[in-house]
Design an enzyme around this catalytic site. Structure first.
Site, mmCIF file in Angstrom:
data_model
loop_
_atom_site.group_PDB
_atom_site.id
_atom_site.type_symbol
_atom_site.label_atom_id
_atom_site.label_comp_id
_atom_site.label_asym_id
_atom_site.label_seq_id
_atom_site.Cartn_x
_atom_site.Cartn_y
_atom_site.Cartn_z
ATOM 1 N N TYR A 53 -10.689 5.936 19.271
ATOM 2 C CA TYR A 53 -10.527 6.280 17.687
ATOM 3 C C TYR A 53 -10.455 7.608 17.487
ATOM 4 O O TYR A 53 -11.478 8.456 17.437
ATOM 5 C CB TYR A 53 -11.606 5.610 16.793
ATOM 6 C CG TYR A 53 -11.772 4.232 16.935
ATOM 7 C CD1 TYR A 53 -10.494 3.372 17.466
ATOM 8 C CD2 TYR A 53 -12.619 3.434 16.583
ATOM 9 C CE1 TYR A 53 -10.636 1.847 17.481
ATOM 10 C CE2 TYR A 53 -12.745 1.947 16.448
ATOM 11 C CZ TYR A 53 -11.618 1.521 16.985
ATOM 12 O OH TYR A 53 -11.723 -0.174 16.956
ATOM 13 N N SER A 208 -10.309 -5.547 10.887
ATOM 14 C CA SER A 208 -9.194 -5.550 9.916
ATOM 15 C C SER A 208 -9.416 -6.863 8.866
ATOM 16 O O SER A 208 -8.707 -7.723 8.681
ATOM 17 C CB SER A 208 -8.098 -5.596 10.552
ATOM 18 O OG SER A 208 -7.830 -4.311 11.246
ATOM 19 N N GLY A 212 -3.923 -7.485 4.615
ATOM 20 C CA GLY A 212 -3.046 -8.236 3.819
ATOM 21 C C GLY A 212 -3.327 -7.779 2.408
ATOM 22 O O GLY A 212 -2.484 -8.207 1.376
ATOM 23 N N SER A 215 -3.367 -1.513 -1.247
ATOM 24 C CA SER A 215 -4.350 -0.569 -1.846
ATOM 25 C C SER A 215 -4.757 -0.892 -3.259
ATOM 26 O O SER A 215 -5.554 -0.306 -3.866
ATOM 27 C CB SER A 215 -3.856 0.783 -1.649
ATOM 28 O OG SER A 215 -2.469 0.937 -2.020
ATOM 29 N N GLY A 217 -5.156 -3.764 -4.456
ATOM 30 C CA GLY A 217 -5.959 -4.978 -4.381
ATOM 31 C C GLY A 217 -5.379 -6.086 -4.844
ATOM 32 O O GLY A 217 -6.004 -7.344 -5.132
#
Length: 285
Positions: A53, A208, A212, A215, A217
């Site tokens: 990462y 994750s 789906g 941002s 919501g």
């Protein structure tokens, strides 16, 4: 915070996925540390990371170093916060990823993670992703050796199928503590692995878990039920998604990614939600 178990450790039912703080779009260090501290303040005791990462070849392990610094500043340690890291998936620095699962590399990678996390033993070390060029037995055998040597306290695998879960459990002598696969409202292909982990008593860690959910919501029309139940409950769709995953089995411990304090604060509230059988049926459809 609701509690669940990984191996012999009790951890928060919702963990923190720290990857967004070290890859494309990462925030500055101050906001990242504030996010980690916000997670600790609301009871998170599981933080997931990996040596890969990072953005550039010169900052391998960026996320591990960031977590170690944030824990030091908060006066916390590996005794009360389980830091789970991974090895076997690499980034050359051009935005791509590649796998390397040979035993020699995994052992070297673990040693480097030990140094970056500044611990005597890594709480949970996970084989990040199978390498088609290396027998799975060799890769997991390296993790077993690290466990036997005391360099890691618990062993896990990631991106595994049911056959690999059973094989890893056998190679590790029944000491497989966790499986980390992608699972979310939009990605449900790991349901067989989740069910197998529940049967065997192995922690299943969805990465994750909010996949789906935009941002804003909102979910796509395929899973509009999540937005509908959220509106009825007066909570965010993200909370409903995580609560739905928690209800799948007592072994499920989602690790939503976050790079803002308010995001992880919202996510952990999912552990307080008790969805009804009727709501779960709607979400499962």
């Amino acid at each position: 915070m609701q509690q669940r178990r990984i191996g012999d450790r009790t951890v928060s039912a919702i963990g923190l996925g720290a990857m967004p703080m070290s890859i494309e779009g990462k925030p500055d260090q101050a906001r990242s540390i504030a996010t980690i501290h916000a997670a600790l303040d609301v009871g998170v005791t599981l933080i997931d990371t990996a040596d890969s990462y990072h953005l550039n070849p010169t900052d391998v392990g960026h996320n591990e170093l960031l977590i170690a610094k944030a824990l030091r500043l908060a006066g916390r340690s590996a005794d009360d916060v389980l830091v789970a890291t991974k090895g076997g998936h690499r980034r050359p620095g051009d935005g791509s990823w590649y796998v390397q699962g040979d035993a020699a590399y995994l052992k070297t990678a673990c040693e480097a993670s030990l140094q970056r996390l500044d611990v005597e033993a890594i709480g949970l070390y996970q084989f990040h992703r199978p390498d088609p060029a290396v027998p799975y037995e060799e890769s997991v055998g390296a993790i077993r050796d690290l466990l036997d040597e005391g360099k890691i306290l618990m062993a896990g695998i990631s991106n595994a199928d049911p056959e690999q879960i059973r094989l890893a459990r056998e190679i590790l002598g029944g000491r497989l503590a966790s499986v980390q696969n992608q699972f979310s409202p939009n990605v449900r292909s790991s349901e067989p692995e989740l069910e197998l982990c529940a049967e065997l008593g192995i922690a299943f860690i969805p990465f994750s878990p909010l996949g789906g959910i935009s941002s804003a919501g909102e979910l796509g029309s395929r899973h509009a039920a999540f937005a509908e139940v959220a509106a009825e409950r007066g909570v965010s769709p993200q909370q409903i998604a995580l609560a739905w995953e928690l209800a799948k089995a007592p072994v499920v411990i989602p690790i939503p990614g976050a790079s803002r304090p308010e995001t992880i604060r919202d996510s952990v509230r999912a552990a307080e939600l008790d969805l009804t059988p009727e709501e779960l049926a709607r979400l499962d459809a």
